[in-house]
Design an enzyme around this catalytic site. Structure first.
Site, PDB file in Angstrom:
ATOM      1  CG  HIS A 173      -1.301  16.770  42.805  1.00 51.64           C
ATOM      2  ND1 HIS A 173      -1.536  15.790  41.861  1.00 51.64           N
ATOM      3  CD2 HIS A 173      -2.338  17.638  42.694  1.00 51.64           C
ATOM      4  CE1 HIS A 173      -2.655  16.071  41.201  1.00 51.64           C
ATOM      5  NE2 HIS A 173      -3.171  17.179  41.687  1.00 51.64           N
ATOM      6  CD  GLU A 203      -2.774  21.753  44.046  1.00 51.90           C
ATOM      7  OE1 GLU A 203      -2.032  21.024  43.350  1.00 51.90           O
ATOM      8  OE2 GLU A 203      -3.884  22.150  43.658  1.00 51.90           O
ATOM      9  CG  ASP A 213      -4.780  17.459  38.491  1.00 57.57           C
ATOM     10  OD1 ASP A 213      -3.759  18.111  38.780  1.00 57.57           O
ATOM     11  OD2 ASP A 213      -5.700  17.232  39.290  1.00 57.57           O
ATOM     12  CG  HIS A 258      -6.882  18.247  44.303  1.00 57.34           C
ATOM     13  ND1 HIS A 258      -7.784  17.671  43.426  1.00 57.34           N
ATOM     14  CD2 HIS A 258      -5.792  18.556  43.563  1.00 57.34           C
ATOM     15  CE1 HIS A 258      -7.248  17.628  42.208  1.00 57.34           C
ATOM     16  NE2 HIS A 258      -6.037  18.143  42.267  1.00 57.34           N
TER      17      HIS A 258
END
Lengths: 92, 146
Positions: free
Chosen positions: B85, B24, B98, B87
């Site tokens: 971010h 990530e 999250d 995935h």
């Protein structure tokens, strides 16, 4: 003495929409106490019911995490800045 | 309300997710809040993922990086308006992790799905309400072309 506290965007609604607040303090703990005295709505967003900083709230004196200094008892001086930053994390 | 982002910054954060795949990536969105509650991104600041124990499915931005980014943003007359971010091999939807780890109410959380090393979908979610009632809402992500 008077020092500056930088307020992150999620806490500004509880701090009169201000990004920087001047407080009177000799230590970081006093700075936070004076901050919540001036803006009582901030208290529950910074501290848990037992009076400790909430686990996701980071407090820095200039560039240092107060957890690695002398925590609340860390002395401050006129040119110092206390910064509050909630943590940022997650993941799938 | 929408999160407006210039195409070059949109491309930048998606490419960051490709570069760190299968891990990530993460970063901070700096910009401005407009009067309607929307936001305009002026910079996407690349951060290191400090969750070295679980890089493929977790991210964490060092608070010391946040302190520096917030200070620099405020000096420039800007603010932190969100975070991004990726995935890896997972949909671009927020996860329970999250939400549990999100604490910046009013900020945008941008997530890019990266499948087999290629960025696919990028979505934005707006974190609302205080800690005990917090939730994400889908947010319009408006990519600004020049």
């Amino acid at each position: 003495m008077s020092i500056k506290v930088l307020i992150p965007t999620p806490l500004r609604p509880y701090a009169g929409k201000q990004s920087i607040i001047e407080v009177n303090a000799q230590t970081v703990g006093e700075a936070l106490s004076d901050l919540v005295a001036r803006h009582p709505d901030l208290r529950k967003h910074l501290f848990s019911e037992d009076g400790k900083l909430r686990s996701f709230v980071n407090v820095y004196l200039n560039d240092e995490d107060i957890r690695y200094l002398n925590k609340d008892a860390t002395p401050v001086k006129e040119t110092d800045t206390v910064t509050i930053v909630p943590s940022v994390a997650g993941g799938r | 309300m929408a999160l407006k982002i210039p195409v070059e910054l949109y491309d930048q954060l998606r490419q960051h997710g490709e570069a760190t795949y299968p891990h990530e990536c993460c970063g901070v969105l700096v910009g401005e809040f407009d009067e309607s509650g929307g936001k305009v991104v002026k910079a996407a600041v690349t951060c290191g993922n400090t969750r070295t124990d679980s890089l493929a499915n977790r991210y964490h931005i060092s608070p010391s990086e946040l302190v520096r980014i917030q200070r620099d943003a405020m000096l420039a007359g800007h603010d932190i308006v969100g975070f991004y971010h990726s995935h890896p091999d997972h949909p671009a939807r927020w996860s329970t992790t999250d939400l549990a780890e999100a604490h910046w109410t009013g900020s945008s959380y941008v997530i890019t799905s990266v499948e087999n090393g290629r960025a696919v979908v990028t979505n934005s979610f707006l974190l609302l309400d205080h800690e005990e009632a917090k939730h994400f809402e889908d947010e319009l992500l408006e990519v600004i072309e020049h």
